[in-house]
Design a protein around this motif. Structure first.
Motif, PDB file in Angstrom:
ATOM      1  N   PHE A   2     -33.067  46.936  37.421  1.00 48.84           N
ATOM      2  CA  PHE A   2     -31.954  46.127  38.156  1.00 48.84           C
ATOM      3  C   PHE A   2     -32.095  44.694  37.963  1.00 48.84           C
ATOM      4  CE2 PHE A   2     -31.405  49.834  41.237  1.00 48.84           C
ATOM      5  CZ  PHE A   2     -30.167  50.082  41.177  1.00 48.84           C
ATOM      6  N   ARG A   3     -32.771  44.332  37.100  1.00 51.44           N
ATOM      7  CA  ARG A   3     -32.426  42.854  36.686  1.00 51.44           C
ATOM      8  C   ARG A   3     -30.860  42.479  36.075  1.00 51.44           C
ATOM      9  NH1 ARG A   3     -32.931  39.554  32.234  1.00 51.44           N
ATOM     10  NH2 ARG A   3     -33.709  37.645  32.788  1.00 51.44           N
ATOM     11  N   ASN A   4     -30.670  41.552  36.586  1.00 44.34           N
ATOM     12  CA  ASN A   4     -29.199  41.010  36.385  1.00 44.34           C
ATOM     13  C   ASN A   4     -29.257  40.434  35.059  1.00 44.34           C
ATOM     14  OD1 ASN A   4     -26.548  40.247  36.575  1.00 44.34           O
ATOM     15  ND2 ASN A   4     -26.776  39.328  38.508  1.00 44.34           N
ATOM     16  N   VAL A   5     -29.109  41.364  33.994  1.00 45.89           N
ATOM     17  CA  VAL A   5     -29.321  40.515  32.661  1.00 45.89           C
ATOM     18  C   VAL A   5     -28.124  39.925  32.280  1.00 45.89           C
ATOM     19  CG1 VAL A   5     -30.724  42.542  31.975  1.00 45.89           C
ATOM     20  CG2 VAL A   5     -28.631  43.034  31.638  1.00 45.89           C
ATOM     21  N   GLY A  29     -31.594  46.551  33.087  1.00 46.87           N
ATOM     22  CA  GLY A  29     -32.481  45.621  33.412  1.00 46.87           C
ATOM     23  C   GLY A  29     -33.894  45.685  32.914  1.00 46.87           C
ATOM     24  N   THR A  52     -37.691  44.710  33.967  1.00 55.22           N
ATOM     25  CA  THR A  52     -37.347  45.026  35.421  1.00 55.22           C
ATOM     26  C   THR A  52     -36.253  45.766  35.885  1.00 55.22           C
ATOM     27  OG1 THR A  52     -38.226  42.535  35.988  1.00 55.22           O
ATOM     28  CG2 THR A  52     -36.853  43.711  37.624  1.00 55.22           C
ATOM     29  N   THR A  83     -24.146  41.659  36.677  1.00 56.33           N
ATOM     30  CA  THR A  83     -23.880  43.073  36.791  1.00 56.33           C
ATOM     31  C   THR A  83     -23.490  43.473  37.973  1.00 56.33           C
ATOM     32  OG1 THR A  83     -26.160  43.517  37.435  1.00 56.33           O
ATOM     33  CG2 THR A  83     -25.846  43.490  34.970  1.00 56.33           C
TER      34      THR A  83
END
Length: 155
Positions: free
Chosen positions: A92-95, A85, A90, A122
């Motif tokens: 834990f960003r859902n990349v 992320g 960020t 993710t």
């Protein structure tokens, strides 16, 4: 000593319990459940095997299984996915969800979801890593407690 009924029941139920645990882990981003719950269900199937088998069989089967390594791999992989992320600044960003990654990565539609299931990004990977950590950890705890001297009746 276990009876024939316990051994027969275990033979049929274990495969169903392990399959259901894997299902909960893999579909945790779409349904209630996830990595922790699926790992606990999976570990309960392994606990059933531990209870139903003789001490020597358990020692032979689990001697070569690196449960502590699986637990560490699950934790480190989970943290590795969380640090991906940072590519978007960020934690834990859902990349993966919005990048067009081919597995679990179709872009999330705007507005009401018209039924797209492949939008986890993710999250499915994180469920797999948490499930691996939980099933290895709980199975290790069960093995340690169950193989203590004086606990088994067939020693």
């Amino acid at each position: 000593m276990t009876t024939l009924i316990i051994k027969t029941t275990t033979r049929y139920l274990t495969a169903l319990i392990l399959t259901f645990g894997a299902y909960i882990i893999l579909h945790g981003h779409l349904t209630p459940g996830g990595g922790f719950q699926g790992g606990a269900v999976f570990a309960s199937g392994l606990a059933l095997l531990i209870v139903a088998c003789e001490d020597r069989v358990i020692r032979e089967r689990f001697k070569k299984v690196p449960l502590s390594a699986f637990e560490s791999i699950g934790a480190l992989s989970f943290l590795g996915m969380a640090t991906l992320g940072f590519m978007g600044y960020t934690f834990f960003r859902n990349v993966i969800a919005n990048s067009g990654f081919p597995l679990f990565g179709d872009p999330t539609p705007l507005g009401i979801n018209p039924g797209y299931l492949n939008t986890g990004g993710t999250l499915p990977y994180m469920n797999i890593f948490v499930g691996t950590k939980v099933l290895a950890g709980l199975t290790s705890i069960i093995l340690v407690f169950y193989l203590l001297p004086g606990v088994r009746k067939d020693e």
